[in-house]
Design a protein around this motif. Sequence first.
Motif, PDB file in Angstrom:
ATOM      1  N   ALA A 181       5.680 -16.940  64.173  1.00 37.55           N
ATOM      2  CA  ALA A 181       4.540 -16.349  63.474  1.00 37.55           C
ATOM      3  C   ALA A 181       3.829 -15.317  64.338  1.00 37.55           C
ATOM      4  N   GLY A 182       3.751 -15.532  65.646  1.00 32.50           N
ATOM      5  CA  GLY A 182       3.058 -14.595  66.528  1.00 32.50           C
ATOM      6  C   GLY A 182       3.849 -13.339  66.811  1.00 32.50           C
ATOM      7  N   ILE A 183       5.159 -13.422  66.794  1.00 28.89           N
ATOM      8  CA  ILE A 183       6.025 -12.294  67.103  1.00 28.89           C
ATOM      9  C   ILE A 183       6.432 -11.539  65.839  1.00 28.89           C
ATOM     10  N   TYR A 184       6.551 -12.251  64.754  1.00 31.56           N
ATOM     11  CA  TYR A 184       7.044 -11.652  63.506  1.00 31.56           C
ATOM     12  C   TYR A 184       6.215 -12.186  62.330  1.00 31.56           C
ATOM     13  N   PRO A 185       4.936 -11.771  62.249  1.00 29.17           N
ATOM     14  CA  PRO A 185       4.043 -12.327  61.223  1.00 29.17           C
ATOM     15  C   PRO A 185       4.292 -11.814  59.808  1.00 29.17           C
ATOM     16  N   PHE A 186       4.992 -10.685  59.670  1.00 24.49           N
ATOM     17  CA  PHE A 186       5.331 -10.184  58.344  1.00 24.49           C
ATOM     18  C   PHE A 186       6.725  -9.571  58.389  1.00 24.49           C
ATOM     19  N   LYS A 187       7.410  -9.613  57.242  1.00 25.05           N
ATOM     20  CA  LYS A 187       8.783  -9.125  57.163  1.00 25.05           C
ATOM     21  C   LYS A 187       8.836  -7.608  57.246  1.00 25.05           C
ATOM     22  N   VAL A 188       9.891  -7.133  57.912  1.00 26.33           N
ATOM     23  CA  VAL A 188      10.157  -5.709  58.052  1.00 26.33           C
ATOM     24  C   VAL A 188      11.600  -5.471  57.619  1.00 26.33           C
ATOM     25  N   THR A 189      11.793  -4.462  56.793  1.00 24.00           N
ATOM     26  CA  THR A 189      13.127  -4.059  56.352  1.00 24.00           C
ATOM     27  C   THR A 189      13.352  -2.625  56.812  1.00 24.00           C
ATOM     28  N   VAL A 190      14.505  -2.374  57.408  1.00 23.83           N
ATOM     29  CA  VAL A 190      14.850  -1.034  57.889  1.00 23.83           C
ATOM     30  C   VAL A 190      16.211  -0.660  57.325  1.00 23.83           C
ATOM     31  N   GLY A 191      16.261   0.460  56.628  1.00 29.43           N
ATOM     32  CA  GLY A 191      17.528   0.901  56.047  1.00 29.43           C
ATOM     33  C   GLY A 191      18.120  -0.120  55.096  1.00 29.43           C
ATOM     34  N   GLY A 192      17.258  -0.859  54.393  1.00 26.78           N
ATOM     35  CA  GLY A 192      17.721  -1.855  53.432  1.00 26.78           C
ATOM     36  C   GLY A 192      18.086  -3.203  54.045  1.00 26.78           C
ATOM     37  N   GLN A 193      17.970  -3.345  55.361  1.00 28.70           N
ATOM     38  CA  GLN A 193      18.296  -4.604  56.040  1.00 28.70           C
ATOM     39  C   GLN A 193      17.014  -5.275  56.534  1.00 28.70           C
ATOM     40  N   GLU A 194      16.841  -6.523  56.183  1.00 26.09           N
ATOM     41  CA  GLU A 194      15.671  -7.247  56.660  1.00 26.09           C
ATOM     42  C   GLU A 194      15.898  -7.685  58.108  1.00 26.09           C
ATOM     43  N   ALA A 195      14.899  -7.435  58.950  1.00 29.51           N
ATOM     44  CA  ALA A 195      14.953  -7.917  60.331  1.00 29.51           C
ATOM     45  C   ALA A 195      14.784  -9.432  60.305  1.00 29.51           C
ATOM     46  N   LYS A 196      15.584 -10.134  61.100  1.00 30.89           N
ATOM     47  CA  LYS A 196      15.565 -11.596  61.106  1.00 30.89           C
ATOM     48  C   LYS A 196      15.368 -12.107  62.523  1.00 30.89           C
ATOM     49  N   MET A 197      14.576 -13.181  62.612  1.00 32.01           N
ATOM     50  CA  MET A 197      14.473 -13.900  63.880  1.00 32.01           C
ATOM     51  C   MET A 197      15.778 -14.667  64.035  1.00 32.01           C
ATOM     52  N   GLN A 198      16.380 -14.610  65.213  1.00 28.03           N
ATOM     53  CA  GLN A 198      17.646 -15.300  65.404  1.00 28.03           C
ATOM     54  C   GLN A 198      17.441 -16.771  65.738  1.00 28.03           C
ATOM     55  N   LYS A 199      16.392 -17.071  66.505  1.00 29.80           N
ATOM     56  CA  LYS A 199      16.071 -18.464  66.790  1.00 29.80           C
ATOM     57  C   LYS A 199      14.605 -18.561  67.203  1.00 29.80           C
ATOM     58  N   LYS A 200      14.042 -19.740  67.084  1.00 32.82           N
ATOM     59  CA  LYS A 200      12.654 -19.967  67.456  1.00 32.82           C
ATOM     60  C   LYS A 200      12.472 -19.629  68.939  1.00 32.82           C
ATOM     61  N   GLY A 201      11.394 -18.965  69.229  1.00 29.12           N
ATOM     62  CA  GLY A 201      11.109 -18.590  70.610  1.00 29.12           C
ATOM     63  C   GLY A 201      11.584 -17.201  70.983  1.00 29.12           C
ATOM     64  N   ASP A 202      12.294 -16.517  70.086  1.00 28.60           N
ATOM     65  CA  ASP A 202      12.703 -15.141  70.373  1.00 28.60           C
ATOM     66  C   ASP A 202      11.481 -14.238  70.465  1.00 28.60           C
ATOM     67  N   LEU A 203      11.634 -13.132  71.167  1.00 33.50           N
ATOM     68  CA  LEU A 203      10.538 -12.186  71.345  1.00 33.50           C
ATOM     69  C   LEU A 203      10.529 -11.079  70.299  1.00 33.50           C
TER      70      LEU A 203
END
Length: 161
Positions: free
Chosen positions: A30-52
């Motif tokens: 939640a602190g690193i990725y509080p809202f979804k972002v899509t770039v070029g039609g691809q949604e950015a995804k967190m790969q695992k908890k604790g990622d930066l």
Amino acid sequence: MKSYSHVIQLLLMLGLLSGWAAAQEPLDTAGIYPFKVTVGGQEAKMQKKGDLFAVVAKPIKTHALLKIEKQSDLLIVNAFRREEDGTVANGTTPAAMFAQKADQVKLNATLDKKVLKPGRYLMNVVAHSKTSRVVFTVADPEGKVKLPSLKQITEALRGEQ
């Protein structure tokens, strides 16, 4: 020209402050990725908890459209190109874009009118008084650019190199 300089300084300060704030809090999605972002039609995804940062899986084009979930009074984007070792590219100015009352901006709408070069970028997307951090890759049609791994970028952000 003076106001352009002030805008760049403000964007850089926001990016640095968001990085500092993220380092001060426990690592959570939640602190690193509080809202979804899509770039070029691809949604950015967190790969695992604790990622930066969240990751856009496939390379995008230089004119890709960045979208967020809902309109923001001010949408600020700054993208920092990364070197082969994951650190910020030397001698480069971050690409900065902003839009008022918007939920999208094209990545080629930079304030300095320069197109993003092929390579891997760490981007801060600021909207609704929050910052989502995203890594993406600008396609390299010639295949000449050596890209840092996501691990190298994480290590550079944590100061482990």
